[in-house]
Design a protein around this motif. Structure first.
Motif, PDB file in Angstrom:
ATOM      1  N   PHE A   1       0.838  -1.200   0.000  1.00 23.84           N
ATOM      2  CA  PHE A   1       0.000   0.000   0.000  1.00 23.84           C
ATOM      3  C   PHE A   1       0.875   1.252   0.000  1.00 23.84           C
ATOM      4  CE2 PHE A   1      -3.320  -2.948   1.130  1.00 23.84           C
ATOM      5  CZ  PHE A   1      -4.497  -2.345   0.698  1.00 23.84           C
ATOM      6  N   GLN A   2       1.992   1.206   0.740  1.00 22.59           N
ATOM      7  CA  GLN A   2       2.891   2.360   0.757  1.00 22.59           C
ATOM      8  C   GLN A   2       3.452   2.626  -0.631  1.00 22.59           C
ATOM      9  OE1 GLN A   2       6.493   2.072   3.167  1.00 22.59           O
ATOM     10  NE2 GLN A   2       6.465   4.287   3.505  1.00 22.59           N
ATOM     11  N   GLN A   3       3.787   1.577  -1.354  1.00 21.33           N
ATOM     12  CA  GLN A   3       4.327   1.739  -2.703  1.00 21.33           C
ATOM     13  C   GLN A   3       3.315   2.369  -3.653  1.00 21.33           C
ATOM     14  OE1 GLN A   3       5.647  -2.276  -3.569  1.00 21.33           O
ATOM     15  NE2 GLN A   3       7.756  -1.782  -3.009  1.00 21.33           N
ATOM     16  N   HIS A   4       2.048   2.302  -3.285  1.00 24.61           N
ATOM     17  CA  HIS A   4       0.995   2.913  -4.108  1.00 24.61           C
ATOM     18  C   HIS A   4       0.535   4.251  -3.536  1.00 24.61           C
ATOM     19  CE1 HIS A   4       0.837  -1.037  -6.035  1.00 24.61           C
ATOM     20  NE2 HIS A   4       0.087  -0.498  -6.974  1.00 24.61           N
ATOM     21  N   GLY A   5       1.363   4.856  -2.680  1.00 24.34           N
ATOM     22  CA  GLY A   5       1.106   6.221  -2.246  1.00 24.34           C
ATOM     23  C   GLY A   5       0.372   6.384  -0.935  1.00 24.34           C
ATOM     24  N   HIS A   6       0.108   5.304  -0.205  1.00 19.91           N
ATOM     25  CA  HIS A   6      -0.612   5.391   1.059  1.00 19.91           C
ATOM     26  C   HIS A   6       0.364   5.299   2.234  1.00 19.91           C
ATOM     27  CE1 HIS A   6      -4.254   5.037  -1.316  1.00 19.91           C
ATOM     28  NE2 HIS A   6      -3.706   3.993  -1.929  1.00 19.91           N
ATOM     29  N   ARG A   7      -0.081   5.792   3.378  1.00 21.18           N
ATOM     30  CA  ARG A   7       0.800   5.852   4.553  1.00 21.18           C
ATOM     31  C   ARG A   7       0.588   4.644   5.458  1.00 21.18           C
ATOM     32  NH1 ARG A   7       3.504   9.886   6.935  1.00 21.18           N
ATOM     33  NH2 ARG A   7       2.356  11.500   5.793  1.00 21.18           N
ATOM     34  N   PRO A   8       1.640   3.850   5.694  1.00 17.79           N
ATOM     35  CA  PRO A   8       1.508   2.715   6.613  1.00 17.79           C
ATOM     36  C   PRO A   8       1.702   3.137   8.064  1.00 17.79           C
ATOM     37  CG  PRO A   8       3.652   2.653   5.543  1.00 17.79           C
ATOM     38  CD  PRO A   8       2.938   3.863   5.004  1.00 17.79           C
ATOM     39  N   LEU A   9       0.894   2.551   8.930  1.00 14.82           N
ATOM     40  CA  LEU A   9       1.016   2.767  10.366  1.00 14.82           C
ATOM     41  C   LEU A   9       1.278   1.419  11.027  1.00 14.82           C
ATOM     42  CD1 LEU A   9      -2.126   5.055  10.930  1.00 14.82           C
ATOM     43  CD2 LEU A   9       0.239   5.828  10.617  1.00 14.82           C
ATOM     44  N   PRO A  10       2.536   1.007  11.130  1.00 16.76           N
ATOM     45  CA  PRO A  10       2.814  -0.213  11.895  1.00 16.76           C
ATOM     46  C   PRO A  10       2.600   0.062  13.383  1.00 16.76           C
ATOM     47  CG  PRO A  10       4.829   0.660  10.866  1.00 16.76           C
ATOM     48  CD  PRO A  10       3.728   1.589  10.522  1.00 16.76           C
ATOM     49  N   VAL A  11       1.741  -0.709  14.011  1.00 23.62           N
ATOM     50  CA  VAL A  11       1.360  -0.464  15.402  1.00 23.62           C
ATOM     51  C   VAL A  11       1.949  -1.551  16.293  1.00 23.62           C
ATOM     52  CG1 VAL A  11      -0.556  -0.269  17.031  1.00 23.62           C
ATOM     53  CG2 VAL A  11      -0.769   0.704  14.733  1.00 23.62           C
ATOM     54  N   ILE A  12       2.713  -1.124  17.286  1.00 23.21           N
ATOM     55  CA  ILE A  12       3.230  -2.023  18.309  1.00 23.21           C
ATOM     56  C   ILE A  12       2.207  -2.098  19.442  1.00 23.21           C
ATOM     57  CG2 ILE A  12       5.096  -2.497  19.933  1.00 23.21           C
ATOM     58  CD1 ILE A  12       6.076  -2.597  17.112  1.00 23.21           C
ATOM     59  N   GLY A  13       1.786  -3.295  19.798  1.00 22.96           N
ATOM     60  CA  GLY A  13       0.756  -3.454  20.813  1.00 22.96           C
ATOM     61  C   GLY A  13       1.312  -3.463  22.224  1.00 22.96           C
ATOM     62  N   GLY A  14       1.893  -2.359  22.632  1.00 23.36           N
ATOM     63  CA  GLY A  14       2.443  -2.282  23.986  1.00 23.36           C
ATOM     64  C   GLY A  14       1.389  -2.462  25.060  1.00 23.36           C
TER      65      GLY A  14
ATOM     66  N   GLN B   1       7.935  -3.986  26.989  1.00 23.05           N
ATOM     67  CA  GLN B   1       8.675  -2.831  26.467  1.00 23.05           C
ATOM     68  C   GLN B   1       9.952  -3.281  25.764  1.00 23.05           C
ATOM     69  OE1 GLN B   1       7.717   0.512  26.374  1.00 23.05           O
ATOM     70  NE2 GLN B   1       9.457   0.479  24.946  1.00 23.05           N
ATOM     71  N   HIS B   2      10.662  -4.221  26.377  1.00 25.05           N
ATOM     72  CA  HIS B   2      11.879  -4.758  25.747  1.00 25.05           C
ATOM     73  C   HIS B   2      11.543  -5.396  24.405  1.00 25.05           C
ATOM     74  CE1 HIS B   2      15.533  -7.069  25.064  1.00 25.05           C
ATOM     75  NE2 HIS B   2      14.783  -8.155  24.973  1.00 25.05           N
ATOM     76  N   ASN B   3      10.490  -6.204  24.381  1.00 28.23           N
ATOM     77  CA  ASN B   3      10.084  -6.852  23.140  1.00 28.23           C
ATOM     78  C   ASN B   3       9.685  -5.822  22.085  1.00 28.23           C
ATOM     79  OD1 ASN B   3      10.446  -9.235  24.514  1.00 28.23           O
ATOM     80  ND2 ASN B   3       8.280  -9.690  24.759  1.00 28.23           N
ATOM     81  N   ALA B   4       8.968  -4.793  22.511  1.00 29.63           N
ATOM     82  CA  ALA B   4       8.526  -3.747  21.588  1.00 29.63           C
ATOM     83  C   ALA B   4       9.716  -3.043  20.944  1.00 29.63           C
ATOM     84  CB  ALA B   4       7.640  -2.743  22.316  1.00 29.63           C
ATOM     85  N   ASP B   5      10.729  -2.728  21.751  1.00 31.92           N
ATOM     86  CA  ASP B   5      11.921  -2.054  21.219  1.00 31.92           C
ATOM     87  C   ASP B   5      12.621  -2.915  20.173  1.00 31.92           C
ATOM     88  OD1 ASP B   5      11.445   0.082  22.881  1.00 31.92           O
ATOM     89  OD2 ASP B   5      12.841  -0.573  24.441  1.00 31.92           O
TER      90      ASP B   5
END
Length: 420
Positions: free
Chosen positions: A58-71, A95-99
């Motif tokens: 989707f990003q390659q087609h001009g849209h903004r990706p929002l990768p979300v970390i489930g902290g 938190q360690h896993n998220a980083d």
């Protein structure tokens, strides 16, 4: 061919909430799209890749990706696909896993430019929401009957589900609503097991936002293997994106060992090759399967994406050396990768009789058998056959002073590690 047609051609779309509405939206404007991962481990594995790689398309087609970390959601536990309660992780562990996972996601997305990816953590907005606000502003809009109808919850009613995991789908709905308000996020992507959570988010947006507000959901199929075995698993376990858990060589080998029956599907799923390139490789599978061109391209593309060009070149070098038997061409770090799972034996520094070492390391069962093995040319040191019964291992037989690789027969390798 537009984006949705490309996704269909690749077999990536499993379910959509409104195909025509999404098609019109994508043609009309650039939107933000999200996909999340709960940091229940300190690394992603390849089973996590497809939704995020789809987000990158989707990003390659001009849209903004929002990768979300489930902290926050990682502290609760997703009941999807689980028959019993998860063990709760500490805030520090999550938190360690998220980083760690953040660093892996940085390899997948472009964070620069007008539609540069924005990585967010749902702990940031969930942790600041007090209980009364959550119950009044969020929980009030999601009916209990609506939740009980969700497969992920209904499947757990007999075995039991805590209130904690029962509320997971509401927390994820809260994420979608927050991202809708903050980033104009109108689409959530997830694995097929996330359908219930995604549609709960759409329900909350419908009730919380202005009249006529519209958002969409899209799920990805479960990745399967033609022989029925689980994708992403090897004899030694999961294939991780962390190089310390799964070395780039092991990662490369996983992909290059893909069966002919699966390789074209995986090229469509996981690589960004054009239709023409994939169709050409599909033809090669049919006409020249022994050359394994498709597998080599798949392994190369995936290793380069996750570990970089240098690690890919190293993986190819290790593979070639092991195939040819030219062990001496490898460095000590490459030996560690290539022989990670072979039996090992610790020997002291200094000269050591080959016959004695074969017995001590349990490569040969007795001195008599060891002598026979050597005389028959069945023993190699770092790829070179040794037939001298009086051979003494010396500094010359050690790769960077750390290892000697002994092979007995065609396939039985042992790594000799030297102690100081």
């Amino acid at each position: 061919m537009d984006l949705l047609q490309d996704l269909k051609w690749r077999g990536i779309i499993y379910q959509q909430t409104d195909e025509e509405g999404l098609k019109e939206l994508l043609e009309k404007e650039s939107i933000s799209i999200y996909c999340g991962i709960d940091p229940t481990a300190d690394s992603m594995h390849i089973g996590h890749l497809l939704p995020f790689l789809t987000l990158r398309r989707f990003q390659q087609h001009g849209h903004r990706p929002l990768p979300v970390i489930g902290g926050a959601t990682g502290l609760i536990g997703d009941p999807s696909g689980k028959s019993e309660e998860r063990n709760l992780l500490t805030v520090e562990t999550v938190q360690h896993n998220a980083d760690s996972i953040k660093e892996q996601l940085k390899r997948i997305f472009d964070f620069d430019g007008e539609n540069g990816a924005v990585m967010v953590n749902n702990y940031d907005w969930t942790s600041t929401t007090d209980l009364v606000t959550f119950l009044r502003d969020i929980g009030k809009h999601i009916g209990v009957n609506y939740m009980l109808a969700k497969d992920t919850i209904a499947n757990r009613l007999e075995t039991g589900i805590s209130f904690t995991e029962f509320t997971y789908t509401i927390l994820q709905a809260m994420d979608f609503n927050h991202l809708y308000e903050t980033y104009n996020c109108k689409l959530q992507i997830g694995g097929s097991d996330q359908w219930g959570n995604i549609t709960t988010g759409l329900e909350l947006i419908r009730k919380k936002q202005e009249e006529g507000a519209k958002a969409y959901g899209l799920t990805i199929p479960l990745v399967t293997k033609a022989d029925g075995t689980k994708f992403g698993k090897t004899e030694s376990g999961a294939v991780w994106l962390d190089a310390q858990k799964t070395s780039p060589y092991e990662f490369y080998q996983f992909w290059i060992n893909t069966a002919d029956a699966d390789v074209v599907k995986y090229l469509k799923y996981f690589t960004f090759l054009s239709h023409e390139e994939i169709e050409s490789l599909e033809q090669a599978v049919e006409t020249e399967p022994h050359l394994r061109k498709a597998q080599k391209v798949l392994a190369g593309e995936m290793t380069k994406l996750i570990h970089g060009e240098a690690s890919l070149e190293q993986a190819i070098k290790i593979s070639a050396a092991l195939f040819s038997g030219d062990i001496k061409s490898l460095t000590a770090s490459e030996i560690k990768q290539g022989f990670k799972d072979v039996p090992s034996f610790e020997a002291e520094q200094g000269e050591l009789s080959l016959v004695d070492l074969l017995v001590q390391a349990k490569i040969s069962p007795s001195k008599r058998q060891a002598r026979e093995d050597i005389q028959n040319g069945a023993v190699s040191i770092n790829g070179d056959k040794v037939t001298n019964l009086t051979h003494m291992l010396s500094e010359e037989d050690r790769i960077e002073g750390e290892f000697t690789i002994i092979r007995r027969g065609k396939k039985k390798y042992t790594m000799i590690k030297y102690t100081n």
